[in-house]
Scaffold this active site. Structure first.
Site, PDB file in Angstrom:
ATOM      1  N   ARG A 198       0.852  -1.190   0.000  1.00  0.00           N
ATOM      2  CA  ARG A 198       0.000   0.000   0.000  1.00  0.00           C
ATOM      3  C   ARG A 198       0.888   1.239   0.000  1.00  0.00           C
ATOM      4  O   ARG A 198       1.790   1.347   0.835  1.00  0.00           O
ATOM      5  CB  ARG A 198      -0.861   0.055   1.267  1.00  0.00           C
ATOM      6  CG  ARG A 198      -1.856  -1.079   1.399  1.00  0.00           C
ATOM      7  CD  ARG A 198      -2.553  -0.962   2.748  1.00  0.00           C
ATOM      8  NE  ARG A 198      -3.246  -2.188   3.100  1.00  0.00           N
ATOM      9  CZ  ARG A 198      -3.455  -2.589   4.361  1.00  0.00           C
ATOM     10  NH1 ARG A 198      -3.019  -1.848   5.374  1.00  0.00           N
ATOM     11  NH2 ARG A 198      -4.096  -3.718   4.590  1.00  0.00           N
TER      12      ARG A 198
ATOM     13  N   HIS B 122       2.639  -3.191   5.330  1.00  0.00           N
ATOM     14  CA  HIS B 122       2.111  -3.089   3.964  1.00  0.00           C
ATOM     15  C   HIS B 122       2.786  -1.965   3.181  1.00  0.00           C
ATOM     16  O   HIS B 122       2.902  -2.026   1.959  1.00  0.00           O
ATOM     17  CB  HIS B 122       0.602  -2.851   3.992  1.00  0.00           C
ATOM     18  CG  HIS B 122      -0.185  -4.067   4.364  1.00  0.00           C
ATOM     19  ND1 HIS B 122      -0.494  -5.066   3.467  1.00  0.00           N
ATOM     20  CD2 HIS B 122      -0.724  -4.452   5.558  1.00  0.00           C
ATOM     21  CE1 HIS B 122      -1.201  -6.005   4.077  1.00  0.00           C
ATOM     22  NE2 HIS B 122      -1.347  -5.664   5.348  1.00  0.00           N
TER      23      HIS B 122
ATOM     24  N   HIS C  73      -8.987  -8.328  12.454  1.00  0.00           N
ATOM     25  CA  HIS C  73      -8.441  -9.444  11.665  1.00  0.00           C
ATOM     26  C   HIS C  73      -9.290 -10.711  11.718  1.00  0.00           C
ATOM     27  O   HIS C  73      -8.768 -11.834  11.621  1.00  0.00           O
ATOM     28  CB  HIS C  73      -7.001  -9.746  12.100  1.00  0.00           C
ATOM     29  CG  HIS C  73      -6.032  -8.691  11.671  1.00  0.00           C
ATOM     30  ND1 HIS C  73      -5.984  -7.444  12.266  1.00  0.00           N
ATOM     31  CD2 HIS C  73      -5.107  -8.665  10.673  1.00  0.00           C
ATOM     32  CE1 HIS C  73      -5.045  -6.711  11.670  1.00  0.00           C
ATOM     33  NE2 HIS C  73      -4.509  -7.423  10.711  1.00  0.00           N
TER      34      HIS C  73
ATOM     35  N   HIS D 160      -9.540 -11.982   7.773  1.00  0.00           N
ATOM     36  CA  HIS D 160      -8.348 -12.315   6.985  1.00  0.00           C
ATOM     37  C   HIS D 160      -7.190 -12.620   7.945  1.00  0.00           C
ATOM     38  O   HIS D 160      -7.266 -12.305   9.126  1.00  0.00           O
ATOM     39  CB  HIS D 160      -7.965 -11.163   6.051  1.00  0.00           C
ATOM     40  CG  HIS D 160      -7.450  -9.933   6.746  1.00  0.00           C
ATOM     41  ND1 HIS D 160      -8.275  -8.999   7.344  1.00  0.00           N
ATOM     42  CD2 HIS D 160      -6.186  -9.488   6.961  1.00  0.00           C
ATOM     43  CE1 HIS D 160      -7.548  -8.027   7.869  1.00  0.00           C
ATOM     44  NE2 HIS D 160      -6.269  -8.301   7.657  1.00  0.00           N
TER      45      HIS D 160
ATOM     46  N   HIS E 258      -3.282 -11.689   8.344  1.00  0.00           N
ATOM     47  CA  HIS E 258      -2.206 -10.809   7.875  1.00  0.00           C
ATOM     48  C   HIS E 258      -0.859 -11.488   8.143  1.00  0.00           C
ATOM     49  O   HIS E 258      -0.585 -11.924   9.261  1.00  0.00           O
ATOM     50  CB  HIS E 258      -2.270  -9.471   8.626  1.00  0.00           C
ATOM     51  CG  HIS E 258      -1.004  -8.658   8.538  1.00  0.00           C
ATOM     52  ND1 HIS E 258      -0.894  -7.529   7.762  1.00  0.00           N
ATOM     53  CD2 HIS E 258       0.218  -8.829   9.128  1.00  0.00           C
ATOM     54  CE1 HIS E 258       0.340  -7.038   7.874  1.00  0.00           C
ATOM     55  NE2 HIS E 258       1.029  -7.806   8.686  1.00  0.00           N
TER      56      HIS E 258
HETATM   57 ZN    ZN Z   1      -2.413  -6.681   6.751  1.00  0.00          ZN
END
Ligand code: ZN
Length: 245
Positions: A171, A187, A224, A227, A229
């Site tokens: 990102r 990220h 979280h 997902h 991470h």
């Molecule tokens: Zn993440």
């Protein structure tokens, strides 16, 4: 006698030609669109070819460990090569020879990504493309993403070669801000992947501990639950309380 010798000499010359031809053919057959190793590597070796190998086996450092991609083939690299070999049914001697390189050639695309992951999956998490806009240079960010993918390939293989989907990778700073990412998020550096996929988020989180992921955040940790991470920082910060981590 002279005639016999000359016949033998001719035979030897033919053999030499034949051997030469085979070597040339073999070299061509092993040429790879991404990177080709030209020597056997073992403990004590150093150089760019060692570093290229280290990137490919960075997902095999052992539980809770992290392999340095420092161009120097020490005991940790030997152990990682051995684990890679074991994972793919090769002789696990920790020496990277032709069989090991052939397996890597099978596993890598021409752009050096492992076959089950792509740069496109890992780049700008807000739908853009490219590797600009983070704290690091685009090249350094992209290199981090490459190693992340090789570690993901190791994780995927260990979980039975079932598909894993990356929902967010690199990102840029504005992108990270817009999705509410932490200001020092991994990220931003291209070191992270948010995952969904089989078998479960907890299975991904638990198995990731064996593949060099220093950052593991999953179910039960704030934000979280949908997902897992993972990131390749080199100190361990693991939190997935619903998974017992
Ligand atoms: Zn993440």
């Amino acid at each position: 006698m002279i005639r016999i010798l000359s016949v033998l000499g001719l035979f030897a010359a033919m053999l030499a030609v034949s051997v030469t031809t085979q070597v040339v053919t073999a070299t061509k057959a092993h040429a790879d669109g991404c990177y080709t190793w030209n020597r056997t590597l073992s403990e004590g070796a150093s150089g760019e070819d060692v570093r290229q190998l280290q990137i490919r086996v960075a997902g095999y450092p052992g539980y809770g460990k992290h392999l340095a991609t420092d161009s120097s083939y020490g005991p940790a690299t030997k152990a990682a090569v051995g684990e890679f070999q074991k994972a793919y049914g090769l002789v696990a001697d920790g020496i990277a020879g032709q069989a090991t390189f052939n397996k890597i050639y099978e596993l890598q695309d021409d752009d050096c990504t492992p076959i089950h992951f792509t740069y496109a999956e890992l780049d700008d998490g807000c739908g853009g493309s490219g590797w600009d806009g983070g704290p690091l240079s685009a090249a350094a960010t992209k290199a981090n993403a490459l190693q992340t993918m090789w570690q993901l390939e190791a994780l995927r293989h260990a979980l039975g070669d079932r598909p894993i989907t990356v929902t967010s990778g690199f990102r840029s700073i504005p992108c990270n801000r817009s999705v509410g990412g932490a200001s020092n998020s991994q990220h931003l550096y291209g070191r992270s992947a948010d995952l969904v996929g089989t078998p479960t988020l907890c299975a991904l989180a638990k198995q990731a501990r064996y593949h060099g992921f220093g950052g593991i955040l999953g179910p039960g940790f704030s934000g979280h639950n949908d997902h897992t991470h993972l990131d390749i920082r080199t100190s361990n910060y693991w939190a997935a309380p619903s998974c017992g981590i």
